[in-house]
Design a protein around this motif. Structure first.
Motif, PDB file in Angstrom:
ATOM      1  N   ASP A 233      18.852  -6.175 -13.057  1.00  0.00           N
ATOM      2  CA  ASP A 233      20.002  -6.313 -12.157  1.00  0.00           C
ATOM      3  C   ASP A 233      21.312  -5.991 -12.865  1.00  0.00           C
ATOM      4  OD1 ASP A 233      18.429  -7.017 -10.025  1.00  0.00           O
ATOM      5  OD2 ASP A 233      18.647  -9.173 -10.336  1.00  0.00           O
ATOM      6  N   LEU A 234      21.395  -6.347 -14.156  1.00  0.00           N
ATOM      7  CA  LEU A 234      22.611  -6.106 -14.920  1.00  0.00           C
ATOM      8  C   LEU A 234      22.673  -4.704 -15.507  1.00  0.00           C
ATOM      9  CD1 LEU A 234      22.992  -9.520 -16.769  1.00  0.00           C
ATOM     10  CD2 LEU A 234      24.539  -8.565 -15.067  1.00  0.00           C
ATOM     11  N   GLY A 235      21.641  -3.883 -15.278  1.00  0.00           N
ATOM     12  CA  GLY A 235      21.659  -2.511 -15.774  1.00  0.00           C
ATOM     13  C   GLY A 235      21.571  -2.397 -17.275  1.00  0.00           C
ATOM     14  N   SER A 236      20.929  -3.347 -17.937  1.00  0.00           N
ATOM     15  CA  SER A 236      20.907  -3.376 -19.403  1.00  0.00           C
ATOM     16  C   SER A 236      20.166  -2.170 -19.987  1.00  0.00           C
ATOM     17  CB  SER A 236      20.230  -4.659 -19.894  1.00  0.00           C
ATOM     18  OG  SER A 236      20.053  -4.608 -21.299  1.00  0.00           O
TER      19      SER A 236
ATOM     20  N   SER B  65      19.651   2.005 -11.481  1.00  0.00           N
ATOM     21  CA  SER B  65      20.396   2.018 -10.215  1.00  0.00           C
ATOM     22  C   SER B  65      21.288   0.786 -10.055  1.00  0.00           C
ATOM     23  CB  SER B  65      19.418   2.106  -9.037  1.00  0.00           C
ATOM     24  OG  SER B  65      18.514   1.023  -9.036  1.00  0.00           O
ATOM     25  N   SER B  66      21.423  -0.002 -11.122  1.00  0.00           N
ATOM     26  CA  SER B  66      22.281  -1.182 -11.066  1.00  0.00           C
ATOM     27  C   SER B  66      23.744  -0.770 -10.932  1.00  0.00           C
ATOM     28  CB  SER B  66      22.107  -2.026 -12.334  1.00  0.00           C
ATOM     29  OG  SER B  66      23.144  -2.989 -12.442  1.00  0.00           O
ATOM     30  N   PRO B  67      24.525  -1.487 -10.135  1.00  0.00           N
ATOM     31  CA  PRO B  67      25.957  -1.179 -10.044  1.00  0.00           C
ATOM     32  C   PRO B  67      26.702  -1.427 -11.351  1.00  0.00           C
ATOM     33  CG  PRO B  67      25.435  -3.200  -8.858  1.00  0.00           C
ATOM     34  CD  PRO B  67      24.131  -2.578  -9.218  1.00  0.00           C
ATOM     35  N   PHE B  68      26.087  -2.166 -12.279  1.00  0.00           N
ATOM     36  CA  PHE B  68      26.700  -2.387 -13.582  1.00  0.00           C
ATOM     37  C   PHE B  68      26.395  -1.267 -14.574  1.00  0.00           C
ATOM     38  CE2 PHE B  68      26.224  -6.867 -12.139  1.00  0.00           C
ATOM     39  CZ  PHE B  68      27.571  -7.194 -12.132  1.00  0.00           C
ATOM     40  N   ASN B  69      25.498  -0.353 -14.204  1.00  0.00           N
ATOM     41  CA  ASN B  69      24.982   0.635 -15.145  1.00  0.00           C
ATOM     42  C   ASN B  69      26.086   1.430 -15.822  1.00  0.00           C
ATOM     43  OD1 ASN B  69      23.819   3.664 -15.508  1.00  0.00           O
ATOM     44  ND2 ASN B  69      22.235   2.144 -15.953  1.00  0.00           N
ATOM     45  N   ASP B  70      27.120   1.801 -15.066  1.00  0.00           N
ATOM     46  CA  ASP B  70      28.181   2.652 -15.601  1.00  0.00           C
ATOM     47  C   ASP B  70      29.093   1.938 -16.592  1.00  0.00           C
ATOM     48  OD1 ASP B  70      27.278   4.779 -14.141  1.00  0.00           O
ATOM     49  OD2 ASP B  70      28.654   4.446 -12.459  1.00  0.00           O
ATOM     50  N   LEU B  71      28.950   0.626 -16.713  1.00  0.00           N
ATOM     51  CA  LEU B  71      29.821  -0.117 -17.625  1.00  0.00           C
ATOM     52  C   LEU B  71      29.399   0.002 -19.079  1.00  0.00           C
ATOM     53  CD1 LEU B  71      30.358  -3.433 -15.632  1.00  0.00           C
ATOM     54  CD2 LEU B  71      31.712  -1.344 -15.581  1.00  0.00           C
TER      55      LEU B  71
END
Length: 469
Positions: A137-140, A172-178
């Protein structure tokens, strides 16, 4: 760690609940309902059923399960797309994260990953499923570390599957780009490879298109007797821009031949070739599984080589590009240092373990391929050596030593060296072979289940070409 004291192992359950609350805040309306959870669980069960069917020799059931897995994966892809469309964006997600905790999502994910690695090292697997879901979920980007640790410690196969699903979800997590990205240039991952160009005997024909991402590879230029093209002969695709822009189109000139090393085009057309492929696969008109696509690529390329037919080769490349687009394990890079023979990538065998029934035992320092599902056979190799140790005790010898090479296709990684053995050795020990695609640096893995499919497709292609005799 000390900086992450509030989320130590004794409070991990509370931390997981906090992470779920954090993710909920990026959706409009409060509580999130991830429709992919049930689909991923269904896919995992189907994969286990497929392994069982293959082990029991139920090829008909295995083919049906393979198609079901493809359909479920398509549904997951659609659900993930909808999820991305509904997400409020990476910046808003970061703002929401800061509202709940002074640490960034990256810091939270890193701390949780450290805890999970420690748990795996201690053999405590209870927190792993929830922890993996949170990392996804956190896009780790650290989930591959978790996968490696699970394999090293011989964790249950189900946990490894869950980790692989979490790795997919993280993309595909919304955090991925961070998270920091590798900005060394080049495309994202391996990119997709464009089909080779085609030309005619009069020196004209289309150049190959570059892939949507990464490097586009056009066909080799042929030389012919019936005309010369201009200086830009049978051009391949340009390099895609920074992994996101489309590859360029090759020049519309050939060098006498078809532009991809084949002398002619039998004119069967994509519709005719496609009908022959589907007839060989039992008349299926739905979505083809990766196994079916790989079998079709192998059959079409064999037919193209036997008949010197550019059309069949180009259709094989179309299907191969579809496999590349889904990062299928059936496609790998040819071993380039020895063009005199064909080699099989053991990484491809491992990645296609649902069908090969062999996995690479990464907990071993050597290169060991271990049989899975009711199997006990194992074969251990060493780089640069012809020696093979069977079942940890019996010695045997290959025709040529195990070699290594980088492969941008198999894992989207252009730096890691992966092991290869000759096709003869792979058939002897792991029952797999390969087909090299002419004019490219790509090969497709052929597993035992594909043999009968390839034969049936070839029969249909012969019938299409020669008619009833």
């Amino acid at each position: 760690s000390d900086a992450f004291g509030p989320y130590a192992n004794e409070a991990l359950d509370e931390h997981i609940r906090w992470l779920k609350t954090l993710i909920n805040t990026i959706k409009e309306g409060g509580e999130i309902t991830d429709e992919t959870d049930d689909l991923r669980a269904k896919k995992a069960q189907l994969e286990l059923d497929l392994l069982s069917a293959l082990d029991n020799g139920n090829l008909k059931d295995a083919e049906s399960l393979g198609r079901q897995i493809t359909e479920v994966q398509n549904a997951i892809d659609q659900a993930d797309k909808k999820k991305r469309e509904n997400a409020s964006g990476a910046a808003a997600a970061a703002d929401q994260a800061d509202m709940y905790n002074p640490e960034s999502p990256q810091g939270v994910a890193d701390a949780l990953a450290d805890n999970l690695l420690a748990d795996i090292g201690e053999g405590n697997y209870d927190p792993i499923p929830d922890g993996l879901k949170a990392l996804g979920d956190l896009g780790s980007p650290r989930i591959p570390e978790i996968i490696d640790a699970l394999r090293v410690h011989s964790a249950p196969l189900e946990l490894i599957h869950q980790a692989e699903e979490a790795e997919t979800a993280a993309q595909s997590s919304p955090f991925n780009d961070l998270y920091p990205k590798d900005e060394t240039g080049g495309g994202a991952g391996s990119g997709e490879t464009g089909a080779g160009g085609s030309g005619n005997s009069d020196g004209t024909g289309g150049g190959g298109n570059g892939g949507p991402e990464g490097t586009g590879i056009g066909g080799n230029t042929g030389t012919g007797q019936n005309g010369e093209g201009d200086d830009n002969t049978g051009g391949g695709g340009d390099i895609g821009g920074a992994g996101t822009g489309p590859g360029g189109n090759g020049d519309d000139s050939g060098d006498g031949d078809t532009g991809n090393g084949f002398g002619k085009d039998l004119g069967l057309g994509k519709e005719g070739l496609g009908n022959a492929v589907r007839a060989g696969l039992g008349g299926d008109t739905g979505n083809l599984s990766d196994l079916d696509k790989a079998a079709a690529v192998a059959a079409l390329e064999q037919f193209a080589l036997a008949r010197d037919d550019a059309g069949a080769h180009e259709y094989a490349m179309d299907l191969l590009n579809e496999l590349l687009g889904t990062a299928s394990g059936f496609v790998y890079r040819q071993y380039l240092e020895d063009p005199s023979r064909e080699y099989v990538s053991l990484e491809s065998v491992d990645k296609c373990r649902l069908y090969t029934r062999f996995r690479r035992a990464r907990e071993r320092a050597d290169v060991t391929m271990a049989q899975i599902v009711q199997g006990s056979a194992s074969y251990s190799f060493a780089v640069g050596s012809v020696d093979v140790v069977k079942n940890n005790r019996d010695e045997d010898h290959m025709d040529l030593p195990l070699v290594t090479q980088t492969d941008p296709y198999i894992r989207g990684d252009s730096t890691t060296e992966y092991p290869y053995v000759t096709e003869e050795s792979c058939m002897k020990y792991l029952y797999c072979k390969c087909v090299y695609l002419k004019g490219t640096d790509m090969a497709v893995l052929v597993t035992p289940q594909m043999d009968s499919k390839i034969v049936r497709i070839l029969d249909e292609l012969d019938l299409l070409t020669d008619g009833e005799n």
